[in-house]
Design an enzyme around this catalytic site. Structure first.
Site: not given
Ligand SMILES: NC(=O)c1ccc[n+]([C@@H]2O[C@H](COP(=O)([O-])OP(=O)(O)OC[C@H]3O[C@@H](n4cnc5c(N)ncnc54)[C@H](O)[C@@H]3O)[C@@H](O)[C@H]2O)c1
Length: 443
Positions: A235, A284-285, A348, A216, A292-293, A352
């Site tokens: 990143d 970033a995520g 998570y 994303i 949890l257990a 969020k």
């Molecule tokens: N894909 C989905 O369906 C979905 C749904 C809901 C929310 N999200 C959220 O959207 C965002 C992007 O998701 P995605 O699916 O593209 O994930 P992804 O894992 O493909 O990409 C996440 C990017 O964040 C970078 N990252 C992780 N930790 C980091 C840090 N400490 N510092 C800098 N960069 C860091 C990773 O290296 C990676 O390039 C996230 O926040 C995720 O939680 C995604």
């Protein structure tokens, strides 16, 4: 991971089988691109009773005259209908909502849009509040039943100035909002004037996108650059070649940095031209799923650190230094898991949901003190490496359990982010915009 079912249902045997078996029938969505810059048909504007606005709603699209949708043989099928329901103030007025939209439902083109514009439910007039709240149930139901890749959304105006709705209507009435349905957006105040060049609304602006190497974040960086912004792609250092590739492809700057490091804000400011930016996208995520257990303290804190603490810390540090210019925006990334909760994702979902809390609390203060908006996107099931790692059956359920019966693409979240980052969207503040095809989770 390609959605083979979506492809199959577009073939003649696929159409036959899904109809006979009553299976979900996702329609291919029309997304923004050189061949699809608009919805491809006229927009109809209707008013339920008397409008409470000071003037007409701002619409760029070709309008058919009110009330003359024409027959299919005479005019092209409408691609959208906008209903001004701001004056709906009691139950009796709701009949006008029915009579305005009922005749159009069969003619609205596949992939069409329904946008209901309402007013904020009043704290002093419970009849008005009941009628305006009724619009929410109405719109969410329409979004569920309309099918054919059509969407329905509700926009609430808190002031009678229709100009506040301009950027939101532009977004909802374009292919950029293909995966946004069943949502309610509340707009406050008046929007600043739109950009000089509508094709490049972010021209002259600097954006920072975290987690931009892939998924994303890479799509967000690409769309912000398409809209004219100069983009700094951040990143983790381990993302190396992917980060260089993303930044290079859009003439941006790569910033290899773990966002959780103590001096992250200093290093971001050092990388910004002039030490300032206009758009801060916290994308970033990470996930570290366990019930949890079975969840170690490490898994818990890794997720809270990246997804929430780093968002709070960098936002605070950049705002405090005045590094986010007036007219700027912060867009954070939540998730429907933060709204609905999810098995194995207490960490998570907590992170969020925390993002949502941050946005709602900070937005009015950031606007007052810094002239900056703070909003969130909440993606549903988006086709990325994160969701490709989900077990097959759960992945398939995730894709279908929404009104559009398919997963979204990274570009869908990116378009929503660009809309929130647009300086013309100054009236959009403190909102959590779900980009989820009206997911059944947390709806
Ligand atoms: N894909 C989905 O369906 C979905 C749904 C809901 C929310 N999200 C959220 O959207 C965002 C992007 O998701 P995605 O699916 O593209 O994930 P992804 O894992 O493909 O990409 C996440 C990017 O964040 C970078 N990252 C992780 N930790 C980091 C840090 N400490 N510092 C800098 N960069 C860091 C990773 O290296 C990676 O390039 C996230 O926040 C995720 O939680 C995604």
């Amino acid at each position: 991971m390609a959605d083979r079912y979506l492809h199959f249902t577009g073939t003649p045997p696929g159409r036959f089988l899904t109809r006979r078996l009553g299976l979900p029938r996702p329609a291919p969505l029309r997304r923004f691109g050189p061949a699809a810059t608009d919805l491809g048909g006229p927009v109809i504007l209707r008013t339920a009773g008397r409008s409470a606005l000071d003037g007409p709603l701002p619409l760029d699209e070709p309008l058919t005259p009110d009330g003359t949708a024409g027959t299919e043989a005479e005019t092209p099928r409408p691609a959208a209908v906008v209903l001004d329901a701001t004056g709906v103030a009691g139950v009796a007025d709701l009949a006008a909502v029915h009579s305005a939209l009922h005749p159009l439902m069969r003619s609205l083109a596949p992939g069409g849009r329904i946008v209901v514009v309402g007013a904020r439910p009043s704290a002093d007039d419970h009849h008005q509040a009941a009628a305006q709240q009724a619009l929410e149930g109405f719109t969410r139901s329409l979004a569920k039943e309309t099918g054919g890749g059509r969407t329905a959304n509700l926009v609430r105006l808190t002031s009678p100035d229709p100009a506040a709705a301009a950027s939101t209507l532009r977004f909802l009435l374009s292919p950029k909002s293909a995966y946004v349905s069943g949502q309610v957006l509340e707009l406050t105040g008046t929007a600043p004037a739109a950009a000089a060049d509508p094709a490049r609304p972010l021209a002259g602006r600097t954006a920072l996108v975290t987690g931009a190497a892939r998924g994303i974040g890479a799509a967000v960086a690409e769309v912000l650059a398409r809209d004219g912004a100069r983009v700094i792609c951040l990143d983790v250092p381990g993302a190396g070649a992917d980060l260089e590739r993303t930044a290079g492809a859009l003439d941006g700057t790569a910033l290899p940095l773990d966002i959780t490091t103590g001096d992250a804000a200093d290093r971001i400011v050092a990388a910004l031209p002039g030490g300032e930016l206009d758009i801060l996208v916290h994308n970033a995520g990470i996930t570290r799923d366990r019930r949890l257990a079975n969840m170690s303290a490490d898994r818990w804190s890794q997720v809270l650190d990246v997804n929430l603490a780093a968002v709070l810390d960098t936002t605070d540090a950049l705002l405090k230094r005045g590094a986010v210019r007036r007219g700027g925006s912060v867009v954070a990334t939540a998730s429907i898991a933060g709204i609905a909760g999810n098995t194995g994702q207490t960490n998570y979902a907590a992170s969020k949901a925390g993002v949502i809390g941050l946005v709602r609390s900070l937005a009015p203060r950031a606007a007052a003190a810094h002239g900056v908006t703070v909003n969130a996107v909440a993606p549903g099931f988006i086709e990325t490496r994160m969701t490709a790692a989900v077990p097959l059956l759960i992945r398939e359920a995730g894709r279908r359990m929404n009104s559009l019966a398919q997963g979204g693409l990274p570009v869908d979240v990116a378009e929503a982010t660009a809309y929130l980052a647009d300086p013309a969207s100054g009236a959009v503040n403190g909102q959590v915009l779900r980009v989820c095809g009206q997911s059944l989770l947390g709806a």
